[in-house]
Design a protein around this motif. Structure first.
Motif, short mmCIF file in Angstrom:
data_model
loop_
_atom_site.label_atom_id
_atom_site.label_comp_id
_atom_site.label_asym_id
_atom_site.label_seq_id
_atom_site.Cartn_x
_atom_site.Cartn_y
_atom_site.Cartn_z
N ILE A 23 9.82 96.59 8.59
CA ILE A 23 11.20 96.78 8.95
C ILE A 23 12.07 97.44 8.01
N ALA A 24 12.01 97.32 6.92
CA ALA A 24 12.78 98.06 5.71
C ALA A 24 12.57 99.30 5.87
N ILE A 25 11.25 99.62 5.88
CA ILE A 25 10.72 101.04 5.95
C ILE A 25 11.20 101.79 6.97
N LEU A 26 10.99 100.96 8.25
CA LEU A 26 11.48 101.80 9.53
C LEU A 26 13.02 102.12 9.74
N LEU A 27 13.82 100.99 9.10
CA LEU A 27 15.35 101.07 9.23
C LEU A 27 15.92 101.66 8.13
N SER A 28 15.58 101.80 7.02
CA SER A 28 16.30 102.20 5.81
C SER A 28 16.54 103.61 6.03
N PRO A 29 17.65 104.27 5.44
CA PRO A 29 17.82 105.70 5.59
C PRO A 29 17.15 106.11 4.50
N SER A 30 16.41 107.59 4.55
CA SER A 30 15.70 108.07 3.66
C SER A 30 16.05 109.45 3.42
N SER A 31 16.75 110.06 2.46
CA SER A 31 16.53 111.18 2.04
C SER A 31 16.71 111.77 0.95
N PHE A 32 16.28 112.82 0.35
CA PHE A 32 16.05 113.19 -1.07
C PHE A 32 17.10 114.05 -1.54
N ASN A 33 17.45 113.85 -2.62
CA ASN A 33 18.73 114.74 -3.17
C ASN A 33 18.06 114.87 -4.69
N ALA A 34 18.38 116.16 -5.06
CA ALA A 34 17.90 116.39 -6.39
C ALA A 34 18.76 115.26 -7.48
#
Length: 116
Positions: A23-34
Motif C-alpha cells: 500500500i505504501a508503494i502504491l500510494l506514495s508519490p514518487s518523483s526523482f529530483n537531482a
C-alpha cells in the motif's frame, strides 16, 4: 493446537507487513529530483564534496565510548538482583569490572585517549 496458532500468527504477521509495504508503494508519490540526491546538513548548502576523511581519533573515541557504555549497561540488571546473587554474584561483577579496567588501562597505555 499451539502449532496452528503459531502458524496463524506468523502468516497474519507476514501478510500485514507485505500489505503495508504494498500500500505504501502504491500510494506514495514518487518523483526523482537531482536535489534529493545531494547531502543535506541543517538547511545549509554544502560546499565541495561531502566525501572527506576524518582523523582516526574520532573513530577511536566513538568505539571506546560505545564499548564502555554498553558494558556499563550490563551493570544495571546486576544491581537490581545483587542481594539475591550473594557472594558469587559479587565476585563475578568484580571480575567483570577488572576486565573493564584492564581494557581502559590498555587503551590509555596505547594512547587512544589522547586528543591530538
Amino acid at each position: 493446537m499451539e502449532e496452528s496458532l503459531f502458524l496463524t500468527v506468523l502468516i497474519t504477521g507476514m501478510f500485514l507487513v507485505c500489505a503495508g509495504l504494498g500500500i505504501a508503494i502504491l500510494l506514495s508519490p514518487s518523483s526523482f529530483n537531482a536535489q534529493k540526491g545531494q547531502a543535506y546538513e541543517c538547511g545549509i548548502p554544502t560546499h565541495g564534496t561531502s566525501w572527506m576523511q576524518f582523523k582516526v581519533g574520532y573513530y577511536l573515541y566513538a568505539i571506546l565510548y560505545l564499548l564502555f557504555d554498553v558494558e556499563a549497561v550490563f551493570l544495571f540488571p546486576w544491581s537490581t538482583v545483587v542481594r539475591q546473587l550473594g557472594t558469587p554474584g559479587l565476585i563475578s561483577i568484580l571480575f567483570f569490572l577488572l576486565i573493564l579496567g584492564l581494557g581502559l588501562a590498555y587503551a590509555w597505555r596505547k594512547g587512544a585517549l589522547k586528543w591530538k
